[in-house]
Motif scaffolding. Structure first.
Motif, PDB file in Angstrom:
ATOM      1  N   ASN A  56      32.462  27.225  40.774  1.00 35.31           N
ATOM      2  CA  ASN A  56      33.836  27.000  39.902  1.00 35.31           C
ATOM      3  C   ASN A  56      34.290  25.727  39.904  1.00 35.31           C
ATOM      4  OD1 ASN A  56      32.868  29.258  38.136  1.00 35.31           O
ATOM      5  ND2 ASN A  56      33.883  30.660  39.232  1.00 35.31           N
ATOM      6  N   SER A  94      39.400  31.337  40.999  1.00 42.44           N
ATOM      7  CA  SER A  94      38.752  29.919  40.372  1.00 42.44           C
ATOM      8  C   SER A  94      38.514  29.801  38.689  1.00 42.44           C
ATOM      9  CB  SER A  94      37.756  31.081  41.423  1.00 42.44           C
ATOM     10  OG  SER A  94      36.846  31.628  40.646  1.00 42.44           O
ATOM     11  N   ASP A 128      30.828  33.325  34.981  1.00 41.12           N
ATOM     12  CA  ASP A 128      31.106  33.372  36.367  1.00 41.12           C
ATOM     13  C   ASP A 128      30.361  35.130  37.146  1.00 41.12           C
ATOM     14  OD1 ASP A 128      31.617  34.481  38.679  1.00 41.12           O
ATOM     15  OD2 ASP A 128      33.163  33.294  39.112  1.00 41.12           O
ATOM     16  N   GLY A 148      29.051  32.542  50.328  1.00 45.37           N
ATOM     17  CA  GLY A 148      28.356  31.192  49.725  1.00 45.37           C
ATOM     18  C   GLY A 148      27.959  31.977  47.787  1.00 45.37           C
ATOM     19  N   SER A 180      29.799  37.080  39.096  1.00 44.93           N
ATOM     20  CA  SER A 180      30.089  37.242  40.765  1.00 44.93           C
ATOM     21  C   SER A 180      29.408  38.818  40.802  1.00 44.93           C
ATOM     22  CB  SER A 180      31.473  36.832  41.391  1.00 44.93           C
ATOM     23  OG  SER A 180      31.548  35.231  41.768  1.00 44.93           O
ATOM     24  N   HIS A 181      30.821  39.701  40.244  1.00 43.89           N
ATOM     25  CA  HIS A 181      30.742  40.863  40.528  1.00 43.89           C
ATOM     26  C   HIS A 181      29.823  41.627  39.539  1.00 43.89           C
ATOM     27  CE1 HIS A 181      34.238  42.226  42.783  1.00 43.89           C
ATOM     28  NE2 HIS A 181      34.354  41.001  42.328  1.00 43.89           N
ATOM     29  N   THR A 208      27.865  34.272  43.536  1.00 48.91           N
ATOM     30  CA  THR A 208      28.296  35.077  44.925  1.00 48.91           C
ATOM     31  C   THR A 208      26.906  35.027  45.357  1.00 48.91           C
ATOM     32  OG1 THR A 208      29.767  35.568  46.612  1.00 48.91           O
ATOM     33  CG2 THR A 208      29.715  36.841  44.637  1.00 48.91           C
ATOM     34  N   LYS A 252      28.799  39.416  47.698  1.00 46.78           N
ATOM     35  CA  LYS A 252      29.100  40.775  47.258  1.00 46.78           C
ATOM     36  C   LYS A 252      27.891  41.880  46.938  1.00 46.78           C
ATOM     37  CE  LYS A 252      33.200  38.695  44.190  1.00 46.78           C
ATOM     38  NZ  LYS A 252      34.198  38.738  45.424  1.00 46.78           N
ATOM     39  N   SER A 258      30.909  29.340  48.724  1.00 51.95           N
ATOM     40  CA  SER A 258      31.307  30.228  48.166  1.00 51.95           C
ATOM     41  C   SER A 258      31.324  29.744  46.275  1.00 51.95           C
ATOM     42  CB  SER A 258      32.877  30.402  48.324  1.00 51.95           C
ATOM     43  OG  SER A 258      33.370  29.474  47.654  1.00 51.95           O
ATOM     44  N   ALA A 259      31.919  30.617  45.027  1.00 49.16           N
ATOM     45  CA  ALA A 259      31.718  30.977  43.869  1.00 49.16           C
ATOM     46  C   ALA A 259      32.716  30.454  43.492  1.00 49.16           C
ATOM     47  CB  ALA A 259      31.492  32.669  43.078  1.00 49.16           C
ATOM     48  N   TYR A 260      33.889  29.626  43.990  1.00 44.52           N
ATOM     49  CA  TYR A 260      35.208  29.704  44.342  1.00 44.52           C
ATOM     50  C   TYR A 260      34.732  28.492  43.938  1.00 44.52           C
ATOM     51  CZ  TYR A 260      40.696  29.410  43.829  1.00 44.52           C
ATOM     52  OH  TYR A 260      41.488  28.564  43.124  1.00 44.52           O
ATOM     53  N   HIS A 318      38.328  35.272  36.877  1.00 44.11           N
ATOM     54  CA  HIS A 318      39.331  35.120  37.827  1.00 44.11           C
ATOM     55  C   HIS A 318      40.063  33.845  38.157  1.00 44.11           C
ATOM     56  CE1 HIS A 318      38.132  34.136  42.230  1.00 44.11           C
ATOM     57  NE2 HIS A 318      38.491  35.876  42.050  1.00 44.11           N
ATOM     58  N   SER A 356      36.585  42.051  37.128  1.00 45.24           N
ATOM     59  CA  SER A 356      36.519  42.913  38.898  1.00 45.24           C
ATOM     60  C   SER A 356      37.693  43.627  39.169  1.00 45.24           C
ATOM     61  CB  SER A 356      36.656  41.681  40.417  1.00 45.24           C
ATOM     62  OG  SER A 356      37.756  41.257  39.633  1.00 45.24           O
ATOM     63  N   ASP A 367      34.615  35.813  33.325  1.00 46.82           N
ATOM     64  CA  ASP A 367      33.735  36.843  34.447  1.00 46.82           C
ATOM     65  C   ASP A 367      32.444  37.614  33.493  1.00 46.82           C
ATOM     66  OD1 ASP A 367      35.880  35.658  35.683  1.00 46.82           O
ATOM     67  OD2 ASP A 367      36.014  37.500  36.225  1.00 46.82           O
TER      68      ASP A 367
HETATM   69  C1  LIG Z   1      34.710  36.412  38.937  1.00 48.25           C
HETATM   70  C2  LIG Z   1      35.282  36.016  40.837  1.00 48.25           C
HETATM   71  N1  LIG Z   1      34.355  34.185  40.550  1.00 48.25           N
HETATM   72  C3  LIG Z   1      34.690  34.250  42.124  1.00 48.25           C
HETATM   73  C4  LIG Z   1      35.087  35.251  42.883  1.00 48.25           C
HETATM   74  C5  LIG Z   1      35.227  34.467  44.483  1.00 48.25           C
HETATM   75  O1  LIG Z   1      33.642  35.121  45.372  1.00 48.25           O
HETATM   76  P1  LIG Z   1      33.502  33.688  46.814  1.00 48.25           P
HETATM   77  O2  LIG Z   1      33.991  34.790  47.536  1.00 48.25           O
HETATM   78  O3  LIG Z   1      32.425  34.020  46.711  1.00 48.25           O
HETATM   79  O4  LIG Z   1      33.875  32.982  46.448  1.00 48.25           O
HETATM   80  C6  LIG Z   1      35.295  36.301  42.903  1.00 48.25           C
HETATM   81  C7  LIG Z   1      34.940  37.571  43.702  1.00 48.25           C
HETATM   82  O5  LIG Z   1      36.706  38.006  44.323  1.00 48.25           O
HETATM   83  C8  LIG Z   1      35.147  36.799  41.355  1.00 48.25           C
HETATM   84  O6  LIG Z   1      35.519  37.824  41.494  1.00 48.25           O
END
Ligand SMILES: Cc1ncc(COP(=O)(O)O)c(C=O)c1O
Length: 407
Positions: free
Chosen positions: A124, A147, A227, A265, A229-230, A256, A259, A119-121, A145, A196, A192
């Protein structure tokens, strides 16, 4: 042995979360997906109801989760290699699908190398474990975020080695950089790409330029990390994300597959040396099974679609629908935060009204998320709408009409 005593304490703790307004409501459960038909986009059925819903709270911006080629790639990989990797990456849990996805991500993000995570979480968190030492100072945007906040906490830095700048405030970023001790050897500035809850973006070009000015002050320099992700897949002229939109790439990109790419992942892309450090030091990469081959094959296919003509077409549709929705809000005199990203916040600025509107939309077949205190500051209560490529003009008109009728 029994957990009765623990249960009593946990019930109290959960109650406190409720009293503070920080508890999560029960999860709604999707029981059916109905493909697009005619001039209508896909619909969903929820457990406990026979109604069909439009999803305006999905991060699947390019609507690739249900793309036939993406699903076929996952099916093929599963059929050929099975459903699970059987081991972590360094104990022969690495399949050609993992390697190919890493190469594809590196190319898509314009970096020499990449590593994938569950995951992106965890990306990080893994990054923090890989690039931080006792002489590292971390600086982050105040709206980062969870994470990233968690990553900064586990980066093992002494507590003074941290600075938070006001959201997108470049003068405050400079203040944070000026406050870094001369004993520090390495500075990480992390933010970020797209925030988001708001849909606005970090000014990466400005952040890079400011950090460049401070780079020579520190032995290992100032490293910028987005990051995105969005943003990745959904933003910028070519869908390459916030660096594409800002025409400026930070040193490290986290993202990520869950999304815009519609799969699951996360990843880190950067120089070959940083990525080797990640492979050697990121516990959230090393000591956990990797993504399944199905996820990897699906994500690789999704990225390739995004990088081609079809992806540009999907991006165009997101942009058109986003504009249509924003124009509709404007016609109704509703307040939003401007910007071209498909996250569109409707500023309601009242908790009860936000909850009532979310419920009204639900009763009329629209899934959205309401953001109230303490997720957002008091007075900033918002409904977040997210436009996806699968939404049709008729879908958007329907939602705008509903908003118009809301008393
Ligand atoms: C900036 C950011 N990083 C990480 C995440 C988490 O992504 P993932 O679901 O791949 O862990 C999100 C989503 O909520 C996000 O907005």
């Amino acid at each position: 042995m029994s957990t009765d005593k623990l249960d009593i304490s946990l019930i109290r703790e959960i109650q406190t979360l409720k009293e503070e307004g920080r508890s999560k409501p029960p999860e709604r459960i999707i029981k059916a997906y109905i493909p697009p038909k005619g001039d209508l986009g896909p619909r969903y059925k929820m457990r406990g109801s026979d109604k069909e819903f439009i999803r305006l709270n999905s991060n699947s911006y390019l609507s690739l989760s249900n793309h036939p080629e993406v699903m076929a790639a996952a099916d093929r990989a599963t059929h050929d290699f099975g459903v699970g990797p059987g081991a972590v990456r360094f104990i022969d849990g690495t399949f050609i699908h993992h390697d190919l996805l890493e190469q594809t991500v590196a190319k898509f993000t314009g970096k020499p190398a990449a590593k994938i995570f569950n995951s992106a979480y965890t990306s990080n968190c893994g990054l923090a474990l890989s690039i931080s030492n006792k002489k590292t100072h971390w600086i982050g945007d105040q709206l980062n975020h969870n994470s990233i906040i968690r990553a900064m906490r586990i980066s093992n830095i002494p507590s003074p080695n941290k600075g938070i700048f006001k959201h997108n405030d470049m003068d405050d970023l400079k203040r944070c950089l000026n406050e870094v001790s001369t004993k520090i050897e390495r500075v990480v500035v992390i933010f970020d790409g797209i925030f988001s809850m708001r849909g606005d973006n970090a000014p990466i070009d400005k952040i890079n330029a400011i950090c460049q000015d401070y780079d020579s002050k520190f032995k290992d320099g100032v490293i910028t990390v987005v990051d995105d992700s969005h943003g990745i897949g959904a933003y910028g002229d070519n869908g390459r994300g916030t660096p594409d939109y800002c025409h400026s790439s930070p040193d490290i990109i986290v993202g990520t597959f869950g999304k815009a790419f519609g799969v699951n992942g996360g990843f880190i892309s950067a120089s070959k040396t940083i990525i080797e450090s990640v492979r050697q030091k990121a516990d959230t990469y090393i000591y956990t099974n990797p993504l399944s081959v199905a996820d990897c094959a699906a994500a690789t296919t999704a990225i390739n679609i995004c990088a081609g003509e079809e992806g540009l077409g999907l991006l165009k549709n997101i942009k058109q629908r986003t504009k249509q929705f924003r124009d509709g809000l404007e016609r109704l005199g509703k307040e939003s935060i401007p910007g071209p990203h498909p996250v569109i916040p409707l500023m309601v600025r009242n908790t009860q009204k936000t909850c009532d509107m979310v419920q009204y939309l639900f009763e009329n077949g629209v899934l959205v998320v309401g953001l109230t205190f303490p997720v957002v500051p008091k007075g900033d209560e918002t409904i977040r709408f997210q436009i996806n490529a699968c939404h049709t003009s008729a879908d958007i008109d329907y939602v705008i009409e509903l908003l118009d009728k809301f008393e």
